[in-house]
Scaffold this active site. Sequence first.
Site, PDB file in Angstrom:
ATOM      1  N   TRP A 100       0.797  -1.095   0.039  1.00  0.00           N
ATOM      2  CA  TRP A 100      -0.078  -0.034  -0.081  1.00  0.00           C
ATOM      3  C   TRP A 100       0.756   1.265  -0.120  1.00  0.00           C
ATOM      4  O   TRP A 100       0.549   2.168  -0.593  1.00  0.00           O
ATOM      5  CB  TRP A 100      -1.033  -0.172   1.132  1.00  0.00           C
ATOM      6  CG  TRP A 100      -1.813  -1.225   1.125  1.00  0.00           C
ATOM      7  CD1 TRP A 100      -1.745  -2.297   2.032  1.00  0.00           C
ATOM      8  CD2 TRP A 100      -2.761  -1.859   0.022  1.00  0.00           C
ATOM      9  NE1 TRP A 100      -2.727  -3.414   1.552  1.00  0.00           N
ATOM     10  CE2 TRP A 100      -3.195  -3.014   0.305  1.00  0.00           C
ATOM     11  CE3 TRP A 100      -3.073  -1.090  -0.976  1.00  0.00           C
ATOM     12  CZ2 TRP A 100      -4.160  -3.696  -0.361  1.00  0.00           C
ATOM     13  CZ3 TRP A 100      -4.126  -1.927  -1.841  1.00  0.00           C
ATOM     14  CH2 TRP A 100      -4.537  -3.064  -1.589  1.00  0.00           C
ATOM     15  N   ASP A 167      -1.611   6.235   6.401  1.00  0.00           N
ATOM     16  CA  ASP A 167      -2.668   5.371   6.167  1.00  0.00           C
ATOM     17  C   ASP A 167      -2.987   4.398   7.257  1.00  0.00           C
ATOM     18  O   ASP A 167      -1.983   3.657   7.509  1.00  0.00           O
ATOM     19  CB  ASP A 167      -2.159   4.601   4.998  1.00  0.00           C
ATOM     20  CG  ASP A 167      -3.315   3.607   4.346  1.00  0.00           C
ATOM     21  OD1 ASP A 167      -4.227   3.469   5.207  1.00  0.00           O
ATOM     22  OD2 ASP A 167      -2.867   3.086   3.306  1.00  0.00           O
ATOM     23  N   LYS A 191     -12.182  -2.380   7.706  1.00  0.00           N
ATOM     24  CA  LYS A 191     -11.648  -3.317   8.794  1.00  0.00           C
ATOM     25  C   LYS A 191     -12.294  -3.194  10.148  1.00  0.00           C
ATOM     26  O   LYS A 191     -12.964  -3.792  10.492  1.00  0.00           O
ATOM     27  CB  LYS A 191      -9.943  -2.854   9.073  1.00  0.00           C
ATOM     28  CG  LYS A 191      -9.489  -2.540   7.500  1.00  0.00           C
ATOM     29  CD  LYS A 191      -9.039  -3.954   6.823  1.00  0.00           C
ATOM     30  CE  LYS A 191      -8.296  -3.680   5.358  1.00  0.00           C
ATOM     31  NZ  LYS A 191      -7.987  -4.719   4.701  1.00  0.00           N
TER      32      LYS A 191
END
Lengths: 355, 355
Positions: A100, A167, A191
């Site tokens: 990511w 992030d 999540k």
Amino acid sequence: MKKHNFSAGPCILPQSVLQQAAAAVKNFNDLNLSLLEISHRSKDFVAVMDTARSLALTHLGLQNKGYQALFLQGGASMQFLMTAYNLLEKKAAYLNTGTWSDKAIKEAKLLGEVVEVASSKSDNFNYIPKNYSIPGDADYFHCTSNNTIFGTQLQQFPETDIPMVCDMSSDIFSRQLDFSKFDLIYAGAQKNMGPAGATLVVVKEEILGKVSRAIPSMLNYKVQIGKESMFNTPSVFAVYVSMLTLQWLEDAGGISAIEKVNNQKAALLYAEIDRNSLFEGYVTKKEDRSKMNATFNLKDEQLKATFDESLKQAGISGINGHRSVGGYRASMYNALPLESVAVLVDVMQTVEKGA
Amino acid sequence: MKKHNFSAGPCILPQSVLQQAAAAVKNFNDLNLSLLEISHRSKDFVAVMDTARSLALTHLGLQNKGYQALFLQGGASMQFLMTAYNLLEKKAAYLNTGTWSDKAIKEAKLLGEVVEVASSKSDNFNYIPKNYSIPGDADYFHCTSNNTIFGTQLQQFPETDIPMVCDMSSDIFSRQLDFSKFDLIYAGAQKNMGPAGATLVVVKEEILGKVSRAIPSMLNYKVQIGKESMFNTPSVFAVYVSMLTLQWLEDAGGISAIEKVNNQKAALLYAEIDRNSLFEGYVTKKEDRSKMNATFNLKDEQLKATFDESLKQAGISGINGHRSVGGYRASMYNALPLESVAVLVDVMQTVEKGA
């Protein structure tokens, strides 16, 4: 059969939240209308959006500290672009700890110079780089707090005078941090916060408005703030379920309470990975292990069929490793009960005894 | 009390779809897991995405004709930007028929020259301009097929040799058109297709890849097509409910069948607006009236309290006009039954008799 859901995301959500969400799809707030068929400008939905934004800031301890919370669309992947669009004038510093981060860097490079302050890419991201220096003249520093795919997590964040962007898609609301050290936090909901389709952005307003480029409306944090996160129709259902999950977290005692359970779950599983002769962890430095996603492998691949069958019999789902790592990944997000980890550990022990 | 939901969007969805959606939030495909907590890479969800994409093309008659369907995030507002990012090299032609066209023009101007071929802005968009010419050297022509706020709808589309882009957010799947005349169609889901949070894009692949700029991944149609609409986690629930709604449309006989009902609903209401001495339509040219959103006003504002109370007593909701027009707006999307329009007409007649 009851399932033990270790999916990496979208992932397990609290049962009570799922029940409330299903009920709202039929009849929301006793309006005799579904949540899905009312205007996002109705007072009932505006209250949902306001509550969700407020709860996000409260959980992070950022109420009345110059921050705004937004529920946008597009996931963290859209934030890779938006952060750079809003903050990158000349040069930005990125820590590369996984897939990511790598993707975030790629998007930022379209808008300016990117300095990679450190990277564990050559070791397939099996540790978190440390002792790097951050250029003081960069517009911001960007990092990824938890790496779902590789099972690593930043346990320390660097000290820097430039704005810090993080992030936190896969570990937000799972542990106490001094969130005021961050100037911009973003997280895909799917999540610890809710279903796919909403993206939380928490931004300190004073860092905005400093780049010279024209920013398209939908990508402009200031525009989104000015419209109280309703520049256009938001992802109504995903915001609602996020609100419910944030309320569930509040009822459960907040981040500090859930962190204790998360620590117990991670301690239990990692102890077994280290003890059990059949398994080995993927992450090379134990201090970098993620408390959200434990990645591990069978030392003897010939046992795979037996282990997989035992997992299935126990009702364990979503535990296959990401294709770029292989093996297994047990994701232990907030809503996963300790009991599910105990069931997994039990399976690991049973397979060891039978081997 | 049963509600008659005339909301402009998010709006009424079929009751059977809402029931199925609520059930899937509890237990999806008998997995003993919620739709919200499974991986978007699971075979169960991949099948949902594939079915939704395929049904969209089938309904539009665009299967095997070089088109791809995508379910993205961000609504039509993100498409205002994406279309220009992917298609606008030098100059684009836009027809300005309302608030949404106006916003699309604003975003496109960030990326190139925009020629407004015609506009009804100076008349607060109460008609659709006609007899304009489209420059043959523009990269594309953009129009909005239906204007939710003002209650106008394009009944004819221009002939042009350049690619035609159309925002069909508020009337897609409501009427038969030769959709192969369009090279790119986009639509926020929250009218005839599903809940807020998903955006359909139908694009002819051959028009892509012709601009010289670097396109960010999330904004790049080719990237999204290459990943089969799963470059990142999609808006799972919204895509699922869109799939259910497209299946409902199929079971109802498809666009041609629903168009007949939509024509009946619009004919019934507009006849009453024209007949009833208390009301007048907002749109000045009757041939431009929208079959999705009928906008009308009370001639005597003193009757407002009485009319509003009668609407409420009849269970009619979501019928207030947009703030930029005022008055009333009855949105009659696919899922609204003819019966609801009959109830509205009855209220209008009753109030007239009592006045």
